[in-house]
Design a protein around this motif. Sequence first.
Motif, PDB file in Angstrom:
ATOM      1  N   ASP A 146      43.862  39.852  49.005  1.00 11.37           N
ATOM      2  CA  ASP A 146      42.908  39.594  49.790  1.00 11.37           C
ATOM      3  C   ASP A 146      42.854  38.269  50.020  1.00 11.37           C
ATOM      4  N   LEU A 147      43.360  37.479  49.368  1.00  5.62           N
ATOM      5  CA  LEU A 147      43.257  35.784  49.779  1.00  5.62           C
ATOM      6  C   LEU A 147      43.809  35.471  51.057  1.00  5.62           C
ATOM      7  N   LYS A 148      44.560  36.310  51.819  1.00  6.37           N
ATOM      8  CA  LYS A 148      44.941  36.112  53.107  1.00  6.37           C
ATOM      9  C   LYS A 148      43.556  36.381  54.144  1.00  6.37           C
ATOM     10  N   HIS A 149      42.777  37.159  53.810  1.00  8.75           N
ATOM     11  CA  HIS A 149      41.481  37.328  54.479  1.00  8.75           C
ATOM     12  C   HIS A 149      40.357  36.604  54.124  1.00  8.75           C
ATOM     13  N   GLY A 150      40.515  35.474  53.025  1.00 10.00           N
ATOM     14  CA  GLY A 150      39.507  34.598  52.839  1.00 10.00           C
ATOM     15  C   GLY A 150      38.621  35.197  51.527  1.00 10.00           C
ATOM     16  N   ASN A 151      38.974  36.397  51.026  1.00  8.82           N
ATOM     17  CA  ASN A 151      38.209  36.722  49.774  1.00  8.82           C
ATOM     18  C   ASN A 151      38.771  35.826  48.564  1.00  8.82           C
ATOM     19  N   ILE A 152      37.884  35.312  48.142  1.00  9.77           N
ATOM     20  CA  ILE A 152      38.021  34.385  46.811  1.00  9.77           C
ATOM     21  C   ILE A 152      37.194  34.960  45.597  1.00  9.77           C
ATOM     22  N   SER A 153      36.648  36.099  45.734  1.00 16.35           N
ATOM     23  CA  SER A 153      35.774  36.514  44.907  1.00 16.35           C
ATOM     24  C   SER A 153      36.632  36.608  43.402  1.00 16.35           C
ATOM     25  N   LEU A 154      35.817  36.460  42.202  1.00 17.52           N
ATOM     26  CA  LEU A 154      36.351  36.306  40.878  1.00 17.52           C
ATOM     27  C   LEU A 154      35.705  37.661  39.980  1.00 17.52           C
ATOM     28  N   LYS A 155      36.758  38.415  39.296  1.00 13.29           N
ATOM     29  CA  LYS A 155      36.453  39.318  38.653  1.00 13.29           C
ATOM     30  C   LYS A 155      36.481  38.907  36.949  1.00 13.29           C
ATOM     31  N   ILE A 156      35.360  39.051  36.386  1.00 12.17           N
ATOM     32  CA  ILE A 156      35.183  39.016  35.020  1.00 12.17           C
ATOM     33  C   ILE A 156      35.086  40.255  34.310  1.00 12.17           C
ATOM     34  N   SER A 157      36.154  40.392  33.290  1.00 10.92           N
ATOM     35  CA  SER A 157      36.104  41.534  32.539  1.00 10.92           C
ATOM     36  C   SER A 157      35.503  41.521  31.282  1.00 10.92           C
ATOM     37  N   ASN A 158      34.716  42.534  30.848  1.00 12.57           N
ATOM     38  CA  ASN A 158      33.964  42.466  29.432  1.00 12.57           C
ATOM     39  C   ASN A 158      33.097  41.272  29.297  1.00 12.57           C
ATOM     40  N   VAL A 159      32.142  41.271  30.248  1.00 13.05           N
ATOM     41  CA  VAL A 159      31.351  40.360  30.032  1.00 13.05           C
ATOM     42  C   VAL A 159      30.380  40.233  28.814  1.00 13.05           C
ATOM     43  N   THR A 160      30.167  38.955  28.173  1.00 11.96           N
ATOM     44  CA  THR A 160      29.460  38.807  26.947  1.00 11.96           C
ATOM     45  C   THR A 160      28.070  38.011  27.454  1.00 11.96           C
ATOM     46  N   LEU A 161      27.191  37.796  26.630  1.00  8.58           N
ATOM     47  CA  LEU A 161      25.840  37.116  26.826  1.00  8.58           C
ATOM     48  C   LEU A 161      26.249  35.546  27.191  1.00  8.58           C
ATOM     49  N   ALA A 162      27.512  35.175  26.312  1.00 12.32           N
ATOM     50  CA  ALA A 162      27.873  33.747  26.725  1.00 12.32           C
ATOM     51  C   ALA A 162      28.187  33.479  28.111  1.00 12.32           C
TER      52      ALA A 162
END
Length: 241
Positions: A120-136
Amino acid sequence: MLTSMVDFKDFSSTLSLVTVFLLFTFFWTPAKALPVQPQVIGSLQPITSAPGDDVILPCHLEPQFNVEGLTVEWSKPDLKPDPSDRLSRVEYVHLYRDRREVTDMKLPSYVSRTSLFTHDLKHGNISLKISNVTLADTGRYRCFIPKLRSRVKHAIVELVVDPNYVKMGTTETELRLADLQTPGPNKEMDLMGRPSRNHLIPIVLVCIVLILSGGACGYLLKHNFQETKSLIKSAAVPNAG
């Protein structure tokens, strides 16, 4: 006197035609699409999740712009550099460069946990996915395109990891338009990305009034000058006799 009245009618007709032509040109001529600089837009609302969730930090370019060949940086602006690092090197949550992820400058705690939507970068989508988030992972994140030719190259997205958070559906739901950071100047654009004409209407009206006023004043001055000239000639005839 009759000739003057005829001249004035002709003059009024000419001004009316000019006014109609200006209004027709302004309101009926299709506006040419002007180039609009792409701007980085994030979320106005914090992204909230529970520990262990996979989250998406939304960020995109508006209007759509292909960033496949550009550098995309995701960092934590409030994170202080490691004092033991003499080079004060910058470490990233995620770094995309030369059409791939660069991992040798990545924060250790995010290794193998982040990704972009590369298709989706070609459409300007630069969203970031973070897996298994922690309190930190709680904190502010900055998405930044350093070589983007725009005055708005970055946006801030806040992530809140709350152990008491009860997830309603999924954290990967689509954002509402009201939650996006849209820079002020875009409010002057129409749906096709063109400058809005609303703020030009008073200017056009003022110009028309000035044209009409100038024309009327010019005609009156010319008419008065001709009458004065005629009076002078009439007064000079008896004296000559």
